[in-house]
Scaffold this motif. Structure first.
Motif, PDB file in Angstrom:
ATOM      1  N   LEU A 283       0.783  -1.147  -0.137  1.00 53.60           N
ATOM      2  CA  LEU A 283      -0.020  -0.026  -0.083  1.00 53.60           C
ATOM      3  C   LEU A 283       0.864   1.154  -0.033  1.00 53.60           C
ATOM      4  CD1 LEU A 283      -2.848  -0.851   2.713  1.00 53.60           C
ATOM      5  CD2 LEU A 283      -3.127  -0.777   0.138  1.00 53.60           C
ATOM      6  N   GLN A 284       2.042   1.009   0.696  1.00 53.56           N
ATOM      7  CA  GLN A 284       2.727   2.521   0.845  1.00 53.56           C
ATOM      8  C   GLN A 284       3.633   2.552  -0.540  1.00 53.56           C
ATOM      9  OE1 GLN A 284       3.262   4.338   3.681  1.00 53.56           O
ATOM     10  NE2 GLN A 284       4.243   5.569   2.425  1.00 53.56           N
ATOM     11  N   VAL A 285       3.867   1.467  -1.294  1.00 58.06           N
ATOM     12  CA  VAL A 285       4.538   1.855  -2.633  1.00 58.06           C
ATOM     13  C   VAL A 285       3.480   2.338  -3.682  1.00 58.06           C
ATOM     14  CG1 VAL A 285       5.234   0.483  -4.839  1.00 58.06           C
ATOM     15  CG2 VAL A 285       6.059  -0.216  -2.416  1.00 58.06           C
ATOM     16  N   VAL A 286       2.251   1.767  -3.548  1.00 56.55           N
ATOM     17  CA  VAL A 286       1.017   2.557  -4.525  1.00 56.55           C
ATOM     18  C   VAL A 286       0.853   4.032  -4.048  1.00 56.55           C
ATOM     19  CG1 VAL A 286      -1.368   2.388  -4.969  1.00 56.55           C
ATOM     20  CG2 VAL A 286      -0.181   0.225  -4.658  1.00 56.55           C
ATOM     21  N   ASN A 287       0.734   4.385  -2.733  1.00 52.97           N
ATOM     22  CA  ASN A 287       0.863   5.623  -2.228  1.00 52.97           C
ATOM     23  C   ASN A 287       1.626   6.634  -2.787  1.00 52.97           C
ATOM     24  OD1 ASN A 287      -1.712   5.081  -1.031  1.00 52.97           O
ATOM     25  ND2 ASN A 287      -0.655   4.642   1.088  1.00 52.97           N
ATOM     26  N   ASN A 288       2.832   5.992  -2.483  1.00 53.58           N
ATOM     27  CA  ASN A 288       4.138   6.857  -3.022  1.00 53.58           C
ATOM     28  C   ASN A 288       4.024   7.187  -4.569  1.00 53.58           C
ATOM     29  OD1 ASN A 288       5.156   7.113  -0.456  1.00 53.58           O
ATOM     30  ND2 ASN A 288       6.733   5.545  -0.460  1.00 53.58           N
ATOM     31  N   ALA A 293       3.243  10.754  -9.091  1.00 53.67           N
ATOM     32  CA  ALA A 293       2.537  11.348 -10.181  1.00 53.67           C
ATOM     33  C   ALA A 293       1.737  12.632 -10.086  1.00 53.67           C
ATOM     34  CB  ALA A 293       1.585  10.431 -10.544  1.00 53.67           C
ATOM     35  N   VAL A 294       1.130  12.648  -9.050  1.00 54.53           N
ATOM     36  CA  VAL A 294       0.547  13.935  -8.600  1.00 54.53           C
ATOM     37  C   VAL A 294       1.329  15.158  -8.549  1.00 54.53           C
ATOM     38  CG1 VAL A 294      -0.923  15.297  -6.926  1.00 54.53           C
ATOM     39  CG2 VAL A 294      -1.496  13.134  -7.309  1.00 54.53           C
ATOM     40  N   THR A 295       2.739  15.136  -8.125  1.00 57.47           N
ATOM     41  CA  THR A 295       3.685  16.178  -7.936  1.00 57.47           C
ATOM     42  C   THR A 295       4.155  16.332  -9.178  1.00 57.47           C
ATOM     43  OG1 THR A 295       4.209  15.146  -5.739  1.00 57.47           O
ATOM     44  CG2 THR A 295       5.925  16.695  -6.993  1.00 57.47           C
ATOM     45  N   PRO A 355       8.323  13.519  -3.456  1.00 57.94           N
ATOM     46  CA  PRO A 355       8.566  12.223  -2.880  1.00 57.94           C
ATOM     47  C   PRO A 355       9.310  11.447  -3.654  1.00 57.94           C
ATOM     48  CG  PRO A 355       6.474  12.375  -4.348  1.00 57.94           C
ATOM     49  CD  PRO A 355       6.981  13.645  -4.251  1.00 57.94           C
ATOM     50  N   LYS A 356       9.929  10.369  -2.619  1.00 54.09           N
ATOM     51  CA  LYS A 356      10.952   9.395  -3.180  1.00 54.09           C
ATOM     52  C   LYS A 356      10.361   8.247  -3.656  1.00 54.09           C
ATOM     53  CE  LYS A 356      14.467  10.752   0.222  1.00 54.09           C
ATOM     54  NZ  LYS A 356      15.383  10.216   1.154  1.00 54.09           N
ATOM     55  N   LYS A 357      10.695   7.568  -4.708  1.00 58.71           N
ATOM     56  CA  LYS A 357       9.973   6.574  -5.398  1.00 58.71           C
ATOM     57  C   LYS A 357      10.375   5.393  -4.839  1.00 58.71           C
ATOM     58  CE  LYS A 357       9.112   4.332  -9.796  1.00 58.71           C
ATOM     59  NZ  LYS A 357       9.549   4.468 -11.429  1.00 58.71           N
ATOM     60  N   LEU A 358       9.472   4.381  -4.476  1.00 54.10           N
ATOM     61  CA  LEU A 358       9.922   3.213  -3.825  1.00 54.10           C
ATOM     62  C   LEU A 358       9.764   2.090  -4.922  1.00 54.10           C
ATOM     63  CD1 LEU A 358       8.134   3.281  -0.633  1.00 54.10           C
ATOM     64  CD2 LEU A 358      10.513   3.593  -0.882  1.00 54.10           C
ATOM     65  N   ASP A 359      10.644   1.054  -4.911  1.00 56.13           N
ATOM     66  CA  ASP A 359      10.752   0.152  -5.716  1.00 56.13           C
ATOM     67  C   ASP A 359       9.801  -1.158  -5.360  1.00 56.13           C
ATOM     68  OD1 ASP A 359      12.924   0.901  -7.049  1.00 56.13           O
ATOM     69  OD2 ASP A 359      14.327  -0.139  -5.779  1.00 56.13           O
TER      70      ASP A 359
END
Length: 359
Positions: A283-288, A293-295, A355-359
């Motif tokens: 869920l955290q990956v999806v939120n990030n 994308a919004v940024t 935001p930092k992108k998570l793998d």
């Protein structure tokens, strides 16, 4: 004359009897009719009768054919939690006989095995669903009776045989923990596979824990039964403290199995925590990713405001622009768009809002 004993390779009969005679010999017989055992039991020093039935709720009353009262049978069967009844000249206990099925999902059920005792006789009654609980003991029961200590009282012999029957039942119960552990290992393998559906893992872990709870409940019932026999002071049970200490050892064996089961339950609980962590990480990956994308869209939208404002201003009639101005006008819009985009992106990054992108 009762039928002769049939080897364990053939389907067992419904009734089985083994009796130790006064001359030290032990006779065995199995049959579909309990009346065939009356001659064997008449002068027996100690005897064991085993009854397998596919209609337990009705056929347990056939125990009255061996002199057990309906009062005792009703007292044992009508209360789900009363595991021990002592009526001085006769007594009975309910032993939980665990049966597990792992065909599609773990399913644990504790069937009831009645162990009825009177002077020089023990009768066991259990459903046929229980997987041949006493099949091996049937085969070697004559040797078991012959090895009972000589010169002991009826109470001592009855207690020794009772302990052997309870131990056999417990041993079969303990074997099912291995099946639960094997299924738990398969579940752990599924947890390690990232492609396994989350919708499948949750119900599987729940069913596994439910099976363990049912298994533990049956083991606690076994402990209660043994404690009742150890401290119940029944007239049919020996008063020899050395023998009674051996009864207490049966409870120790069950307690060890309870400890192993509780450890397995803790392992499953940790599996639930791991599964929850996996869900949270996903869920955290999806939120990030959504925030990223919004940024970017915000950066581009903000940057487009500059050329849009310039185009709006220059498009006013106050500025006499003709077709010859198209080239420098387009170049101006492109340069301001690129410059505004780069400046906006630099500002957002500098302020730490990217935001930092998570793998």
């Amino acid at each position: 004359m009762a039928e002769t004993f049939i080897t364990d390779a053939l389907p067992p009969k419904r009734w089985f009897c083994v009796a130790l005679q006064p001359d030290g010999t032990a006779s065995m017989s199995n049959s579909d009719f309990s009346q065939n055992f009356q001659d064997m039991l008449k002068n027996a020093v100690i005897a064991w009768v085993d009854f397998r039935t596919d209609e337990f709720e009705k056929d347990f009353l056939k125990s009255t054919e061996f002199g057990f009262s309906k009062t005792l049978l009703n007292a044992l069967t009508q209360s789900p939690r009363d595991m021990y009844e002592d009526f001085n000249t006769e007594m009975g206990v309910k032993l939980p006989s665990i049966q597990i099925r792992l065909d599609q999902e773990p399913s644990v059920r504790a069937h009831t095995t009645l162990l009825l005792m009177k002077k020089r006789l023990i009768l066991t009654v259990h459903p046929i669903e229980v997987d041949r609980r006493y099949a091996r003991l049937r085969r070697y029961s004559d040797t078991v009776l012959k090895k009972l200590p000589k010169g002991k009282s009826d109470q001592d012999l009855l207690t020794f045989l009772m302990m052997r029957l309870i131990e056999t039942n417990n041993d079969r119960n303990f074997e099912h923990l291995r099946q639960i552990e094997a299924h738990g290992d398969e579940l752990n393998r599924s947890l390690m596979d990232p492609t396994t559906s989350r919708n499948l893992l949750g119900p599987q872990i729940y069913r596994m824990k439910h099976a363990l709870i049912s298994y533990l409940d049956a083991l606690w019932e076994s402990v209660d039964v043994i404690k009742d026999l150890r401290y119940g002071d029944a007239d049919l049970i020996t008063d020899d403290q050395q023998i009674l200490e051996r009864v207490g050892l049966l409870a120790d064996d069950v307690n060890r199995q309870i400890g192993l089961s509780e450890h397995l339950s803790e392992v499953l609980a940790s599996g639930l925590e791991v599964l929850q962590s996996i869900y949270n990480n996903q869920l955290q990956v999806v939120n990030n990713r959504l925030a990223l994308a919004v940024t970017y869209f915000t950066v581009f939208g903000t940057a487009l405001l500059v050329p849009n404002t310039i185009a709006t201003v220059l498009g006013n009639s106050a500025f006499d622009m003709g077709s010859g101005d198209i080239w420098w006008f387009l170049l101006l819009l492109i340069l301001t768009t690129v410059a505004a985009t780069m400046f906006t992106f630099w500002w957002v990054k500098k302020m730490g809002m990217l935001p930092k992108k998570l793998d």
